[in-house]
Design an enzyme around this catalytic site. Structure first.
Site, PDB file in Angstrom:
ATOM      1  CG  HIS A  76       0.304   5.533   2.322  1.00  0.00           C
ATOM      2  ND1 HIS A  76      -0.163   4.388   2.716  1.00  0.00           N
ATOM      3  CD2 HIS A  76      -0.561   5.657   1.219  1.00  0.00           C
ATOM      4  CE1 HIS A  76      -1.317   3.960   2.149  1.00  0.00           C
ATOM      5  NE2 HIS A  76      -1.611   4.827   1.583  1.00  0.00           N
TER       6      HIS A  76
ATOM      7  CB  CYS B 246      -4.673   5.583   3.088  1.00  0.00           C
ATOM      8  SG  CYS B 246      -5.392   5.954   1.192  1.00  0.00           S
TER       9      CYS B 246
HETATM   10  N1  GLN Z   1      -8.956   2.221  -1.634  1.00  0.00           N
HETATM   11  C1  GLN Z   1      -8.814   3.650  -1.522  1.00  0.00           C
HETATM   12  C2  GLN Z   1      -8.771   4.458  -2.449  1.00  0.00           C
HETATM   13  O1  GLN Z   1      -7.995   4.433  -3.387  1.00  0.00           O
HETATM   14  C3  GLN Z   1      -7.624   3.701  -0.298  1.00  0.00           C
HETATM   15  C4  GLN Z   1      -6.285   3.422  -1.010  1.00  0.00           C
HETATM   16  C5  GLN Z   1      -5.088   3.300  -0.056  1.00  0.00           C
HETATM   17  O2  GLN Z   1      -5.310   3.113   1.047  1.00  0.00           O
HETATM   18  N2  GLN Z   1      -3.939   3.860  -0.360  1.00  0.00           N
HETATM   19  O3  GLN Z   1      -8.966   5.848  -2.012  1.00  0.00           O
END
Ligand code: GLN
Length: 248
Positions: free
Chosen positions: A196, A95
């Site tokens: 995740h 992510c």
């Molecule tokens: N900040 C990023 C987004 O919202 C990544 C979020 C995350 O790693 N879950 O796209």
């Protein structure tokens, strides 16, 4: 005893939804086969890491705020990381880390967080802060010619564009963008994904792909991993897949 070395980037800033579990799964599946997994950590203020020393580099997800804080530190290593990618070191990026290996991340306010520019994709946050890709996800991937369904959980506002070689096709959930047909970025030694979960506990085949790749690279020969008893993992996967497909 066989050994693999893993570098864990920014564990204090990039760790969402159990991302650290990916390292625990790698360690467990290595140890079951008599392989020692050494884990070193790097974050802001630590001594600069020697990327050449490592077989695997792992970085997890993080919110926009953390990404903007660490981006300045991370880009200091862009040349070293680029070389490591070219030399075949394995990178598992989840992510927020996935986004930071691209050209840039553009936040809701239009602020640009520079990426490493190692890959050509770029990410822009959805204009409505409340609109995010959240929920369970199934991605159909092909690893070493074998098709498998990868199960995970996504939560991102960022929409990733211009991905030349996606990790897989979205069978359930969003993927790189809202209702996208593709998810993540893939090359032989890089899995960058929004999943995740943690990714590797739900998908032991992906964990073994990484371990096998790293051992084969280290030993300069095609290593075959001893099979583990994944009966429970497979049962759990069947239930999840069935549940998500029913909800579709
Ligand atoms: N900040 C990023 C987004 O919202 C990544 C979020 C995350 O790693 N879950 O796209």
């Amino acid at each position: 005893m066989k050994e693999l070395k893993l570098l864990y980037l920014y564990p204090d800033m990039l760790e969402l939804y159990g991302d650290y579990g990916n390292i625990q799964v790698l360690k467990y599946r290595c140890e079951k086969r008599g392989i020692k997994l050494i884990v070193d950590k790097y974050s802001i203020g630590y001594e600069a890491p020697n990327f050449k020393e490592y077989d695997i580099v792992f970085a997890g997800g993080g919110a926009d705020n953390e990404q903007s804080i660490l981006s300045e530190d991370l880009v200091k290593y862009s040349e070293n990381i680029k070389q490591a990618v070219e030399n075949g070191t394995f990178f598992l990026l989840i992510c927020g880390a996935y986004q930071l290996f691209g050209k840039y991340y553009k936040g809701v306010e239009g602020n640009i967080i520079p990426g490493l520019e190692i890959f050509d994709y770029y990410t822009e946050a959805a204009s409505d802060r409340k609109k995010r890709c959240i929920g369970n996800i199934i991605t159909e991937v092909e690893l070493d010619g074998e098709k498998t369904k990868v199960i995970g959980f996504e939560n991102h506002g960022g929409q990733t564009f211009n991905v030349s070689t996606p990790f897989g096709k979205t069978a359930y959930g969003n993927g790189n963008k809202f209702e996208d047909s593709e998810e993540g970025y893939f090359q032989k030694n890089v899995i960058a994904t929004y999943l995740h979960g943690p990714l590797l506990s739900k998908n032991p085949k992906v964990a073994d792909y990484i371990i096998q790749y790293c051992l084969s690279r280290k030993e300069g020969t095609n290593v075959t991993l001893e099979a583990l008893d994944d009966t429970l993992e497979e049962k759990c996967r069947e239930q999840l897949l069935e549940k998500f497909m029913r909800e579709k």
